[in-house]
Design a protein around this motif. Structure first.
Motif, PDB file in Angstrom:
ATOM      1  N   ASP A   1       0.847  -1.192   0.000  1.00 40.21           N
ATOM      2  CA  ASP A   1       0.000   0.000   0.000  1.00 40.21           C
ATOM      3  C   ASP A   1       0.883   1.242   0.000  1.00 40.21           C
ATOM      4  O   ASP A   1       1.165   1.840   1.035  1.00 40.21           O
ATOM      5  CB  ASP A   1      -0.924  -0.023   1.221  1.00 40.21           C
ATOM      6  CG  ASP A   1      -2.004   1.041   1.157  1.00 40.21           C
ATOM      7  OD1 ASP A   1      -1.880   1.971   0.328  1.00 40.21           O
ATOM      8  OD2 ASP A   1      -2.962   0.944   1.934  1.00 40.21           O
TER       9      ASP A   1
ATOM     10  N   GLU B   1       0.350   4.270  -1.084  1.00 40.49           N
ATOM     11  CA  GLU B   1      -0.291   5.527  -0.697  1.00 40.49           C
ATOM     12  C   GLU B   1      -0.229   5.718   0.820  1.00 40.49           C
ATOM     13  O   GLU B   1       0.129   6.797   1.303  1.00 40.49           O
ATOM     14  CB  GLU B   1      -1.739   5.545  -1.171  1.00 40.49           C
ATOM     15  CG  GLU B   1      -2.467   6.845  -0.875  1.00 40.49           C
ATOM     16  CD  GLU B   1      -3.892   6.831  -1.400  1.00 40.49           C
ATOM     17  OE1 GLU B   1      -4.776   7.280  -0.655  1.00 40.49           O
ATOM     18  OE2 GLU B   1      -4.118   6.365  -2.540  1.00 40.49           O
ATOM     19  N   ARG B   2      -0.562   4.684   1.554  1.00 42.64           N
ATOM     20  CA  ARG B   2      -0.515   4.787   3.024  1.00 42.64           C
ATOM     21  C   ARG B   2       0.920   4.888   3.508  1.00 42.64           C
ATOM     22  O   ARG B   2       1.193   5.570   4.495  1.00 42.64           O
ATOM     23  CB  ARG B   2      -1.208   3.591   3.654  1.00 42.64           C
ATOM     24  CG  ARG B   2      -2.714   3.637   3.373  1.00 42.64           C
ATOM     25  CD  ARG B   2      -3.458   2.748   4.238  1.00 42.64           C
ATOM     26  NE  ARG B   2      -3.470   3.321   5.587  1.00 42.64           N
ATOM     27  CZ  ARG B   2      -4.144   2.797   6.579  1.00 42.64           C
ATOM     28  NH1 ARG B   2      -4.855   1.731   6.394  1.00 42.64           N
ATOM     29  NH2 ARG B   2      -4.118   3.339   7.771  1.00 42.64           N
TER      30      ARG B   2
END
Length: 68
Positions: free
Chosen positions: A50, A52-53
């Motif tokens: 992930d 983006e996180r």
């Protein structure tokens, strides 16, 4: 370890006709533990993928350290 010794004593008290059920239940618990481990690994892989996180977490960390 006291719990293990206690468990073994309790199993020894069972009639031998129930040993098969004990083996089946132990197998069930082993499979359950294996599945939980697989689920944890999959969750960590998803978290690592992930981006983006990951970027957001990095920005939060950088902002925190810039303030201090």
């Amino acid at each position: 370890m006291a719990e293990r010794a206690e468990l073994l004593k309790e199993i020894d008290k069972l009639p031998s006709k129930y040993f098969g059920e004990v083996f089946d239940f132990v197998g069930y618990l082993q499979q359950k533990g294996h599945n939980e481990k697989d689920n944890d690994v999959d969750a960590y892989k998803a978290m690592a993928a992930d981006t983006e996180r990951k970027q957001e977490a990095g920005e939060w960390c950088n902002a925190f350290f810039d303030i201090q």
